[in-house]
Motif scaffolding. Structure first.
Motif, PDB file in Angstrom:
ATOM      1  N   GLY A 185       1.019  -0.923   0.012  1.00 32.72           N
ATOM      2  CA  GLY A 185      -0.121  -0.097   0.156  1.00 32.72           C
ATOM      3  C   GLY A 185       0.410   1.122  -0.058  1.00 32.72           C
ATOM      4  N   ALA A 186       1.657   1.130   0.584  1.00 29.51           N
ATOM      5  CA  ALA A 186       2.345   2.084   0.755  1.00 29.51           C
ATOM      6  C   ALA A 186       3.553   2.289  -0.655  1.00 29.51           C
ATOM      7  CB  ALA A 186       3.975   2.389   1.800  1.00 29.51           C
ATOM      8  N   ARG A 187       4.100   1.501  -1.081  1.00 27.11           N
ATOM      9  CA  ARG A 187       4.165   2.103  -2.222  1.00 27.11           C
ATOM     10  C   ARG A 187       3.488   2.149  -3.556  1.00 27.11           C
ATOM     11  NH1 ARG A 187       4.987  -1.710  -6.608  1.00 27.11           N
ATOM     12  NH2 ARG A 187       4.059  -3.250  -5.204  1.00 27.11           N
ATOM     13  N   ILE A 188       2.161   1.582  -3.887  1.00 25.20           N
ATOM     14  CA  ILE A 188       1.261   2.553  -4.614  1.00 25.20           C
ATOM     15  C   ILE A 188       1.037   3.989  -4.381  1.00 25.20           C
ATOM     16  CG2 ILE A 188      -0.498   1.723  -5.043  1.00 25.20           C
ATOM     17  CD1 ILE A 188      -0.528  -1.374  -5.008  1.00 25.20           C
ATOM     18  N   GLY A 189       0.235   3.796  -2.997  1.00 22.60           N
ATOM     19  CA  GLY A 189       0.530   5.163  -2.366  1.00 22.60           C
ATOM     20  C   GLY A 189       1.878   6.354  -2.857  1.00 22.60           C
ATOM     21  N   GLN A 190       2.753   5.683  -2.910  1.00 21.01           N
ATOM     22  CA  GLN A 190       3.797   7.004  -2.814  1.00 21.01           C
ATOM     23  C   GLN A 190       3.811   7.205  -4.339  1.00 21.01           C
ATOM     24  OE1 GLN A 190       7.781   5.928  -1.341  1.00 21.01           O
ATOM     25  NE2 GLN A 190       8.421   7.927  -1.546  1.00 21.01           N
TER      26      GLN A 190
ATOM     27  N   GLU B 170      13.629   8.288 -17.659  1.00 25.86           N
ATOM     28  CA  GLU B 170      14.095   8.382 -16.086  1.00 25.86           C
ATOM     29  C   GLU B 170      13.406   6.870 -15.923  1.00 25.86           C
ATOM     30  OE1 GLU B 170      13.184  10.957 -13.750  1.00 25.86           O
ATOM     31  OE2 GLU B 170      14.017  11.769 -14.652  1.00 25.86           O
ATOM     32  N   HIS B 171      12.141   6.137 -16.697  1.00 26.65           N
ATOM     33  CA  HIS B 171      11.564   4.947 -16.179  1.00 26.65           C
ATOM     34  C   HIS B 171      11.032   4.411 -17.987  1.00 26.65           C
ATOM     35  CE1 HIS B 171      10.201   7.279 -12.732  1.00 26.65           C
ATOM     36  NE2 HIS B 171       9.813   8.693 -13.353  1.00 26.65           N
ATOM     37  N   GLY B 172      11.717   3.983 -18.830  1.00 25.97           N
ATOM     38  CA  GLY B 172      11.342   3.461 -19.646  1.00 25.97           C
ATOM     39  C   GLY B 172      10.564   2.710 -20.164  1.00 25.97           C
ATOM     40  N   LEU B 173       9.896   4.138 -20.491  1.00 28.04           N
ATOM     41  CA  LEU B 173       8.985   4.370 -21.575  1.00 28.04           C
ATOM     42  C   LEU B 173       8.646   4.801 -22.866  1.00 28.04           C
ATOM     43  CD1 LEU B 173       6.872   6.524 -18.914  1.00 28.04           C
ATOM     44  CD2 LEU B 173       5.950   4.348 -19.460  1.00 28.04           C
ATOM     45  N   ARG B 174       8.290   4.636 -24.354  1.00 26.96           N
ATOM     46  CA  ARG B 174       8.470   5.112 -25.255  1.00 26.96           C
ATOM     47  C   ARG B 174       8.024   6.417 -24.811  1.00 26.96           C
ATOM     48  NH1 ARG B 174       6.131   2.068 -30.232  1.00 26.96           N
ATOM     49  NH2 ARG B 174       7.728   0.614 -29.769  1.00 26.96           N
TER      50      ARG B 174
ATOM     51  N   SER C 219       4.649   3.151 -14.691  1.00 22.88           N
ATOM     52  CA  SER C 219       5.562   1.930 -15.174  1.00 22.88           C
ATOM     53  C   SER C 219       6.049   2.103 -14.070  1.00 22.88           C
ATOM     54  CB  SER C 219       6.656   3.443 -16.360  1.00 22.88           C
ATOM     55  OG  SER C 219       7.115   4.074 -15.518  1.00 22.88           O
ATOM     56  N   ILE C 220       6.568   3.090 -12.665  1.00 27.55           N
ATOM     57  CA  ILE C 220       6.782   2.587 -11.498  1.00 27.55           C
ATOM     58  C   ILE C 220       6.086   0.933 -11.690  1.00 27.55           C
ATOM     59  CG2 ILE C 220       6.972   3.147  -8.859  1.00 27.55           C
ATOM     60  CD1 ILE C 220       7.540   5.638 -10.573  1.00 27.55           C
TER      61      ILE C 220
END
Ligand code: BES
Ligand code: MN
Ligand code: ZN
Length: 511
Positions: free
Chosen positions: A173-178, A213-217, A305-306
């Protein structure tokens, strides 16, 4: 901000400040709050009995422990009445605490998971709500202030959970919230920036940076490329501006053909003067927020992406200014859109639907399972729904229902308006296939009706965020600790992240 999770008893935490909670009307605290009360020799019970703390939502008591426990201070936050309690109260209470902690100059503190115990909220969601409320409440936009405010910033929040079996949920939850809240802050920054900074070029540059930064195209089309494709509606709007228009494409899992494709389209109108159908000067500065849909789409791709959602998500942002001038498009002009349909211009101020028309036509090439667009599209939506609920319409009942549900879960409410066939008569044109304004009556719906003509070949829904993307104190009730007053809300990011996560969950359930 760093968020940590650990097992333990909050009263034993070695930290400057710990946070516990109380429901309204309780005389003797239980659970973790009870344990702290006991360790403090009944101090919290005394404060309640003395009438100094009732547990009303967002009420705070700051107590000194004087060596009874390792923490120097205890903050008790009120959660309101237990029967009215929900996730958004957790978000709100966590935000109230965070602001007070910052005022106190405390850099690192620990909290229990409000609502995760006896109140019975799903622990993961409660933990997510605390992370969101905390990060969103601490948001400030100082990019264009010469000197900072001199406040100490909070650097770390630690969740302390007694029940070890719940730790994985607290962590998730903390990871998703952040990830979600920091993406909301990105959207807020982009909307808050002045229009001479947040130009179409700057939005495109932001997309490129996110990709790196996040490996998006990321792919950015310039005006020449748009002309080659035939994006006459977008280019018509861009004609009056010296700032070059951009068409931004940002993709997560671009290579994965096995995944469901969802396209998100965001209006990226970086300044809406109205064009030749010019707006009155009063409040025109707010029209820097007309790229909020685009900002939300870029920010959502960051979060997606995160969180590494197993979906192919495509973000499309048509970006331009809308200005008057010798080259500007005019009322009476007919534009040739990418879809092949011609559009008669009635008002150059109904420009959002024009740039979205070409983006929605472009979306077809992905053969998406769903397309959702977000736009600060109409003043009529603000009149109809105000500042706390976004307008929602679509051609697919299931998709509309999913978005409405995601809005409820994330506390970014959206309400459906009737996209009925009868309204289409208002946008019939005698000279072209359609006209760009249906006049005042049901202006929010006829704008949606216009868009639907370009959203062909896939399930589609539209969110009108004109009223919800920017708020001011006087206009919002009840005020939430985690909303700016005044400023950009970033509304849409939480809703979309929830919608996409629900999509993955439902697909997995369906097998
Ligand atoms: N960007 C505006 C809508 C808007 C209004 C956003 C208020 C945020 C707050 C949009 O481009 C616009 O001007 N719409 C016109 C449409 C009309 C000319 C048919 C409107 O709502 O007046
Ligand atoms: Mn306009
Ligand atoms: Zn506009």
């Amino acid at each position: 901000m760093k968020i940590a999770v650990k097992a333990g008893q909050i009263q034993q935490e070695e930290t400057e400040l710990i946070v516990v909670n109380l429901f309204e009307g309780l005389k003797t605290p239980g659970g973790a709050t009870g344990a702290v009360d006991k360790a403090l020799g009944g101090l919290i019970t005394d404060v309640i009995a003395g009438g100094d703390f009732a547990g009303k939502l967002n009420e705070l008591a700051v107590l000194y422990t004087r060596g009874a426990i390792p923490a120097k201070r205890v903050v008790v936050v009120g959660l309101g009445r237990e029967e009215e309690f929900d996730l958004d109260k957790v978000r709100d209470a966590a935000g109230t605490v965070a602001k007070r902690v910052r005022q106190l100059g405390v850099k690192s503190y620990s909290t229990i998971v409000h609502g995760g115990g006896k109140a019975g909220l799903p622990v993961e969601m409660a933990s997510q709500a605390i992370a969101e409320g905390t990060i969103l409440a601490l948001y400030k936009f100082l990019a264009h202030k010469s000197a900072g405010e001199g406040e100490t910033e909070v650097e770390q929040l630690t969740f302390v959970e007694f029940d070890e079996s719940k730790l994985p949920q607290v962590e998730t939850g903390a990871r998703i919230g952040q990830a979600t809240a920091e993406s909301v802050c990105l959207a807020r920054d982009l909307v808050n920036h002045p229009p001479n900074v947040a130009t179409p070029t700057m939005l495109a540059e932001t997309a490129r940076q996110l990709a790196e930064e996040h490996g998006l195209r990321c792919q950015v089309l310039d005006e020449e490329q748009m002309a080659e494709l035939g994006m006459g509606a977008l280019l018509g709007v861009a004609q009056g501006s010296q700032e070059p228009a951009r068409f931004i494409i940002l993709e997560h899992n671009a290579e994965r053909e096995d995944l469901d494709t969802i396209v998100l389209v965001g209006k990226g109108l970086t300044f809406d003067s109205g064009g030749l159908s010019i707006k009155s000067g009063k409040g025109m500065e707010k029209m820097k927020t007309d790229m909020a849909g685009g900002a939300v789409v870029l920010a959502t791709l960051r979060a997606v992406s995160i969180l590494d959602l197993p979906l192919h998500v495509v973000g499309l942002v048509p970006a331009t200014e809308n200005l008057p001038g010798g080259r500007a498009y005019k009322p009476g002009d007919v534009l040739h859109s990418l879809s092949g349909q011609t559009i008669e211009i009635i008002s150059t101020d109904a420009e959002g639907r024009l740039i979205l028309a070409d983006a929605l036509a472009y979306a077809q090439r992905y053969k998406p399972r769903a397309v959702v667009d977000l736009a600060t599209l109409t003043g009529a939506c603000v009149v109809a729904l105000g500042h706390m609920v976004s307008g929602l319409m679509g051609t697919d009942a299931e998709l509309v229902a999913r978005l409405k549900r995601a809005g409820q879960t994330s506390a970014e409410l959206a309400w459906e308006l009737p996209l009925l066939k009868d309204y289409y008569r208002q946008i019939e044109s005698p000279v072209a296939d359609v006209k760009n304004s249906g006049g005042q009556p049901a202006g929010v719906v006829t704008a949606g009706a216009f868009l639907s003509k370009f959203a062909q070949g896939y399930p589609w829904a539209h969110l009108d965020i004109a009223g919800t993307t920017w708020i001011e104190k006087e206009k919002v009730y009840p005020l939430r600790s985690y909303l700016p007053t005044p400023g950009a809300t970033g509304v849409g990011v939480r809703l979309l992240v929830q919608f996409l996560r629900d999509w993955v969950r439902d697909r997995d359930v369906d097998g």
